[in-house]
Write a protein that holds these residues in place. Structure first.
Motif, PDB file in Angstrom:
ATOM      1  N   THR A   1     -13.313  -5.628   3.247  1.00  0.00           N
ATOM      2  CA  THR A   1     -14.557  -5.452   2.601  1.00  0.00           C
ATOM      3  C   THR A   1     -14.718  -4.001   2.148  1.00  0.00           C
ATOM      4  O   THR A   1     -13.745  -2.974   2.230  1.00  0.00           O
ATOM      5  N   LEU A   2     -15.736  -3.518   1.510  1.00  0.00           N
ATOM      6  CA  LEU A   2     -15.969  -2.474   0.794  1.00  0.00           C
ATOM      7  C   LEU A   2     -16.168  -1.318   2.085  1.00  0.00           C
ATOM      8  O   LEU A   2     -15.924  -0.144   1.734  1.00  0.00           O
ATOM      9  N   ASN A   3     -16.459  -1.657   3.085  1.00  0.00           N
ATOM     10  CA  ASN A   3     -16.276  -0.813   4.278  1.00  0.00           C
ATOM     11  C   ASN A   3     -14.982  -0.545   5.023  1.00  0.00           C
ATOM     12  O   ASN A   3     -14.834   0.451   5.765  1.00  0.00           O
ATOM     13  N   ASP A   4     -13.997  -1.137   4.254  1.00  0.00           N
ATOM     14  CA  ASP A   4     -12.414  -0.888   4.735  1.00  0.00           C
ATOM     15  C   ASP A   4     -11.821   0.013   3.514  1.00  0.00           C
ATOM     16  O   ASP A   4     -10.592  -0.246   3.263  1.00  0.00           O
ATOM     17  N   GLY A   5     -12.459   0.841   3.148  1.00  0.00           N
ATOM     18  CA  GLY A   5     -12.030   1.674   1.654  1.00  0.00           C
ATOM     19  C   GLY A   5     -10.509   2.281   2.048  1.00  0.00           C
ATOM     20  O   GLY A   5      -9.902   1.929   1.148  1.00  0.00           O
ATOM     21  N   ASP A   6     -10.345   2.929   3.217  1.00  0.00           N
ATOM     22  CA  ASP A   6      -8.968   3.592   3.322  1.00  0.00           C
ATOM     23  C   ASP A   6      -8.056   2.237   3.306  1.00  0.00           C
ATOM     24  O   ASP A   6      -6.742   2.668   3.015  1.00  0.00           O
ATOM     25  N   ARG A   7      -8.292   1.344   3.919  1.00  0.00           N
ATOM     26  CA  ARG A   7      -7.390   0.386   4.326  1.00  0.00           C
ATOM     27  C   ARG A   7      -7.052  -0.412   2.892  1.00  0.00           C
ATOM     28  O   ARG A   7      -5.924  -0.869   2.602  1.00  0.00           O
ATOM     29  N   VAL A   8      -8.031  -0.536   2.416  1.00  0.00           N
ATOM     30  CA  VAL A   8      -8.027  -1.205   0.817  1.00  0.00           C
ATOM     31  C   VAL A   8      -6.901  -0.420   0.051  1.00  0.00           C
ATOM     32  O   VAL A   8      -5.968  -0.793  -0.471  1.00  0.00           O
ATOM     33  N   ILE A   9      -7.110   0.905   0.111  1.00  0.00           N
ATOM     34  CA  ILE A   9      -6.173   1.758  -0.877  1.00  0.00           C
ATOM     35  C   ILE A   9      -4.925   1.940  -0.316  1.00  0.00           C
ATOM     36  O   ILE A   9      -3.841   1.581  -1.135  1.00  0.00           O
ATOM     37  N   ARG A  10      -4.832   1.934   0.915  1.00  0.00           N
ATOM     38  CA  ARG A  10      -3.488   1.831   1.466  1.00  0.00           C
ATOM     39  C   ARG A  10      -2.550   0.548   1.280  1.00  0.00           C
ATOM     40  O   ARG A  10      -1.298   0.445   1.024  1.00  0.00           O
ATOM     41  N   LEU A  11      -3.137  -0.535   1.158  1.00  0.00           N
ATOM     42  CA  LEU A  11      -2.694  -1.734   1.123  1.00  0.00           C
ATOM     43  C   LEU A  11      -2.245  -2.046  -0.241  1.00  0.00           C
ATOM     44  O   LEU A  11      -1.133  -2.335  -0.818  1.00  0.00           O
ATOM     45  N   VAL A  12      -3.150  -1.469  -1.210  1.00  0.00           N
ATOM     46  CA  VAL A  12      -2.873  -1.584  -2.797  1.00  0.00           C
ATOM     47  C   VAL A  12      -1.809  -0.857  -3.206  1.00  0.00           C
ATOM     48  O   VAL A  12      -0.836  -1.262  -3.926  1.00  0.00           O
ATOM     49  N   VAL A  13      -1.641   0.506  -2.773  1.00  0.00           N
ATOM     50  CA  VAL A  13      -0.336   1.281  -3.152  1.00  0.00           C
ATOM     51  C   VAL A  13       0.859   0.819  -2.652  1.00  0.00           C
ATOM     52  O   VAL A  13       2.000   1.026  -3.099  1.00  0.00           O
ATOM     53  N   ARG A  14       0.570   0.188  -1.066  1.00  0.00           N
ATOM     54  CA  ARG A  14       1.998  -0.204  -0.551  1.00  0.00           C
ATOM     55  C   ARG A  14       2.258  -1.533  -1.145  1.00  0.00           C
ATOM     56  O   ARG A  14       3.757  -1.813  -1.520  1.00  0.00           O
ATOM     57  N   ARG A  15       1.644  -2.610  -1.497  1.00  0.00           N
ATOM     58  CA  ARG A  15       2.129  -3.823  -1.845  1.00  0.00           C
ATOM     59  C   ARG A  15       2.200  -4.150  -3.471  1.00  0.00           C
ATOM     60  O   ARG A  15       2.898  -4.870  -3.840  1.00  0.00           O
ATOM     61  N   CYS A  16       1.570  -3.424  -4.210  1.00  0.00           N
ATOM     62  CA  CYS A  16       1.191  -3.560  -5.596  1.00  0.00           C
ATOM     63  C   CYS A  16       1.871  -2.675  -6.194  1.00  0.00           C
ATOM     64  O   CYS A  16       1.762  -2.973  -7.760  1.00  0.00           O
ATOM     65  N   SER A  17       2.796  -1.605  -6.025  1.00  0.00           N
ATOM     66  CA  SER A  17       3.467  -0.893  -6.687  1.00  0.00           C
ATOM     67  C   SER A  17       2.492  -0.141  -7.653  1.00  0.00           C
ATOM     68  O   SER A  17       2.798   0.120  -9.018  1.00  0.00           O
ATOM     69  N   LEU A  18       1.597   0.413  -7.088  1.00  0.00           N
ATOM     70  CA  LEU A  18       0.406   1.249  -7.821  1.00  0.00           C
ATOM     71  C   LEU A  18       0.410   2.452  -7.079  1.00  0.00           C
ATOM     72  O   LEU A  18       0.471   2.629  -6.111  1.00  0.00           O
ATOM     73  N   ASN A  19      -0.032   3.716  -7.977  1.00  0.00           N
ATOM     74  CA  ASN A  19      -0.237   4.950  -7.575  1.00  0.00           C
ATOM     75  C   ASN A  19      -1.649   5.095  -8.014  1.00  0.00           C
ATOM     76  O   ASN A  19      -2.261   4.330  -8.905  1.00  0.00           O
ATOM     77  N   LEU A  20      -2.776   5.615  -7.143  1.00  0.00           N
ATOM     78  CA  LEU A  20      -3.686   5.960  -7.474  1.00  0.00           C
ATOM     79  C   LEU A  20      -4.106   7.334  -7.603  1.00  0.00           C
ATOM     80  O   LEU A  20      -3.806   8.353  -6.966  1.00  0.00           O
TER      81      LEU A  20
END
Length: 282
Positions: A68-87
């Protein structure tokens, strides 16, 4: 349903504001590591959760569905790890980059487009895999290689201005040149000014990848690659941003010399295992 490539091409059309430092509040951009496409988002956590069904998020969709929105750090960590994205998080004078291990985008096009490749811009790279943080300056993301501090650029510039003139030292070696060829009366491997001037009169220099100004040829020839192989080594430098660029488009150096050097300026020998061998015309 669009695939990952179509999604990235679509988002790339609505990318970047005219000035990424226009306001003091941060703005965020995702960059796809593979394609280099970038797009701006208002809130990277909210955007990731709202776009869970987009192709670019497919690899993280299952995990994002549990957050959820309350898991901001986990969301970003998951996205940059799994989706080959940089933020990227942009603030005045500072760029933060979140990436995962070696999955780091080529940031040079983005930095060039947005005027960020400057020494006064601080760049903070955070590896989400190890939580290691490194700090660079914006000019670390210029194209090309910085010139050595002792490179005599001003001398090359003066010689270039007199490229149509004959001078007493034309058959002395230009400093710092390495060619893999040899001319009579010149130290093995080094290039005489006469040959460089000849190339200047014919060569159409590429423009600088950073500032689009004309570059200056400072070296040509063959460089040793491994024990047995050699490759073309045509080098231009930018006189404004003081970076050097190797021309990867030229494969056949011998043909290039035939096309760009006067007959009298062609090398007499090719160096093979450190010994002079009579050069065979291309």
């Amino acid at each position: 349903m669009t695939d990952r490539r179509e999604f990235l091409q679509t988002t790339a059309s609505c990318l970047v504001p005219k000035s990424v430092f226009a306001t003091s509040s941060p703005n965020f951009h995702f960059i796809d590591v593979e394609s280099g496409n970038a797009w701006q988002v208002a809130d990277p956590v909210q955007w990731s959760l709202q776009n869970i069904n987009e192709p670019v998020m497919a690899r993280a969709a299952e995990g994002l569905g549990k957050l959820t929105l309350n898991d901001g750090d986990r969301v970003i960590r998951l996205v940059v790890r799994r989706c080959s994205l940089n933020l990227l998080e942009l603030r005045p004078g500072r760029v933060g980059v979140d990436h995962w291990g070696s999955h780091q985008a080529d940031l040079r096009p983005f930095f060039k487009m947005n005027g960020l490749a400057r020494p006064e811009v601080e760049v903070v790279l955070k590896d989400r895999k190890t939580d290691a943080v490194s700090r660079l300056t914006g000019d670390s993301f210029l194209y090309g290689v910085p010139l050595d501090s002792d490179f005599e650029l001003e001398l090359f510039q003066r010689k270039w201005e007199r490229r149509h003139s004959t001078e007493p030292d034309d058959w002395t070696a230009a400093p710092g040149t390495r060619s893999g060829f040899a001319w009579d009366g010149v130290e093995d491997g080094q290039i005489p000014w006469a040959a460089i001037k000849s190339a200047w009169r014919r060569d159409a220099p590429p423009t600088c990848q950073n500032c689009s100004s004309d570059t200056l040829l400072v070296n040509f020839g063959l460089r040793q690659v491994g024990l047995f192989n050699r490759s073309a080594n045509i080098v231009h430098v930018c006189r404004l941003c003081r970076r050097s660029f190797r021309d990867e488009s030229i494969i056949d150096v011998r043909a290039w010399m035939t096309a760009n050097l006067d007959e009298a300026a062609l090398p007499c020998f090719e160096l093979v295992w450190g010994k002079r061998v009579k050069r065979v015309a291309a």
